[in-house]
Write an enzyme that holds these catalytic residues in place. Structure first.
Site, PDB file in Angstrom:
ATOM      1  N   LYS A  23       3.630   6.515   6.726  1.00 30.45           N
ATOM      2  CA  LYS A  23       4.179   5.948   7.951  1.00 30.45           C
ATOM      3  C   LYS A  23       5.690   6.158   8.041  1.00 30.45           C
ATOM      4  CE  LYS A  23       0.711   4.232  10.289  1.00 30.45           C
ATOM      5  NZ  LYS A  23       0.444   4.632  11.695  1.00 30.45           N
ATOM      6  N   LEU A  71       0.883   4.477  -0.403  1.00 24.73           N
ATOM      7  CA  LEU A  71       0.634   5.696   0.370  1.00 24.73           C
ATOM      8  C   LEU A  71       0.706   5.441   1.871  1.00 24.73           C
ATOM      9  CD1 LEU A  71      -2.177   7.530  -1.624  1.00 24.73           C
ATOM     10  CD2 LEU A  71       0.200   8.227  -1.290  1.00 24.73           C
ATOM     11  N   TYR A  72       0.313   4.248   2.288  1.00 22.90           N
ATOM     12  CA  TYR A  72       0.469   3.885   3.697  1.00 22.90           C
ATOM     13  C   TYR A  72       1.949   3.869   4.070  1.00 22.90           C
ATOM     14  CZ  TYR A  72      -0.187   1.314   8.073  1.00 22.90           C
ATOM     15  OH  TYR A  72      -0.196   0.932   9.397  1.00 22.90           O
ATOM     16  N   GLU A  73       2.767   3.280   3.190  1.00 23.59           N
ATOM     17  CA  GLU A  73       4.207   3.228   3.442  1.00 23.59           C
ATOM     18  C   GLU A  73       4.809   4.626   3.494  1.00 23.59           C
ATOM     19  OE1 GLU A  73       5.821   0.807   0.335  1.00 23.59           O
ATOM     20  OE2 GLU A  73       4.360  -0.793   0.715  1.00 23.59           O
ATOM     21  N   SER A  86       0.879  -1.168   0.000  1.00 24.12           N
ATOM     22  CA  SER A  86       0.000   0.000   0.000  1.00 24.12           C
ATOM     23  C   SER A  86       0.915   1.217   0.000  1.00 24.12           C
ATOM     24  CB  SER A  86      -0.911  -0.003   1.230  1.00 24.12           C
ATOM     25  OG  SER A  86      -1.695   1.171   1.271  1.00 24.12           O
TER      26      SER A  86
END
Length: 400
Positions: free
Chosen positions: A306, A301-303, A299
């Protein structure tokens, strides 16, 4: 005697010092559980005001005679017996080490050598609790935060093994993302540990098992929580979202805002509540950054979001006024990730168990690469930030 033999004896000498410190810690633990020793140890806790100033000279001297001297004598006799039974001459270095403590305690009991009482020096707390060495701030917590924890005398090994390097009993702990799967599991686990959990949830009228109260808040309104956070001991920043494969401008903005910028603002609001008196000892922040800091989460954008949060936390750690822990978590089963392989309750239990052993980076995952890659990334980035950033001096009053 050859070089190898000298190295071997030197190693045993160092081991003897660590062993003496463990013996001291065991005596300390016994002093809180065995009534005859409790009577002697009570003098130690009666001797100091909250800034470690002695209550008076007489009580201080008696505390040295009734507690510190018997403790050092126990260390000396015990290591001497071990050295005699094992026939390791290098272990007598531990006996010499213990003798130094015994002589210092006896001298302090007569009104001399007060400066040798390093963990009880009077004055404000200027350091964060050290993760491996007992400093004044670490030991202050044993006297004035929780007497049935923080037993270690010099090295924190015993507390880490026993899970007494952080006490949660009676602590007010606020958890964001409280209505999520992990948030609920954390609150249940914190309540089991004797903490007083507060749920911070963006869902109105949410009921959460174990929470003493639930506070409604919204991303972007972090500053409105300032008054509430004044009375919070530990803040767990746990909220976030995952837009999965979406890469629209809206998804980018939402990911950065919720996962990184909101968490960053909330971190700064909480750090502003840490006072110069006891805040360094009593307040903490735990930030859920995810193992997406170092491994793919499938994912993007999650990476990205974060990793940004993780980098900002490392930058802030260089001069933070209290302990900041990272929660580096692998895939756990939740409403947002139904294919997760770990249960949220197990993850919450592991987080709390490692925090009580004073892990500053709490890694809970089934991916062995994370345990290798994450410490290397943290070490390199910490050195980089210390070399190429500096804290700005506050502006003088006339310039504000």
């Amino acid at each position: 005697m050859g070089v190898e033999s000298l190295i071997f004896q030197g190693l045993w000498g160092l081991i003897s010092i660590v062993l003496v410190e463990i013996l001291r810690d065991l005596y300390h633990v016994a002093s809180h559980g065995w009534e005859p020793l409790q009577r002697l140890h009570s003098w130690h806790h009666r001797a100091y005001k909250k800034d470690f100033t002695p209550v008076n000279g007489e009580i201080y001297r008696r505390s040295q005679l009734y507690n510190d001297a018997p403790e050092a004598l126990f260390m000396l006799v015990s290591i001497g017996a071990i050295a005699f039974l094992t026939h390791h001459p290098a272990l007598w270095l531990g006996g010499l080490y213990a003798t130094g403590f015994l002589l210092a305690a006896l001298l302090r009991s007569q009104g001399w050598l007060y400066a040798s009482d390093l963990t009880h020096e009077p004055g404000p707390l200027t350091e964060l609790p050290h993760p491996w060495r007992v400093n004044r701030t670490y030991h202050w917590r044993h006297h004035f935060d929780q007497t049935n924890a923080y037993y270690a005398g010099h090295f924190t090994i015993t507390d880490k093994v026993m899970g007494t390097a952080l006490s949660l009993k009676g602590k007010t702990v606020a958890v964001t993302g409280a209505s999520g799967t992990l948030g609920r599991a954390l609150i249940r686990e914190l309540a089991r540990q004797g903490a007083k959990p507060i749920g911070l949830s963006t869902s109105a009228d949410t009921e959460i098992e174990g929470a003493v109260s639930v506070v409604s808040w919204q991303v972007g309104a972090e500053a409105k929580l300032a008054d509430r956070l004044q009375k919070v001991d530990i803040l767990i920043i746990n909220h976030g979202l995952n837009v999965h494969s979406d890469r629209t401008p809206t998804a980018i903005e939402k990911s950065l805002e919720v996962n990184a910028l909101s968490a960053w603002r909330l971190l700064e609001v909480f750090l502003s509540t840490v006072d110069d008196d006891t805040g360094r000892a009593t307040k903490e922040v735990w930030v859920n950054t995810s193992e997406a800091e170092v491994n793919p989460a499938f994912s993007p954008l999650y990476e990205v979001s974060k990793r940004l949060l993780g980098d900002l936390v490392n930058l802030r750690r260089t001069d933070a006024p209290c302990v900041i822990r990272k929660l580096v978590l692998g895939p756990f089963k939740s409403n947002l990730n139904p294919i997760g392989v770990m249960s949220a309750d197990w993850v919450a239990g592991a987080i709390v168990a490692l925090a009580k052993r004073d892990f500053r980076n709490i890694v809970v995952t089934i991916n062995p690469l994370t345990y290798l890659l994450f410490p290397l990334k943290e070490l390199g980035q910490t050195i980089y930030f210390k070399l190429f950033t500096k804290a700005q001096s506050p502006a003088p009053p006339s310039c504000r």
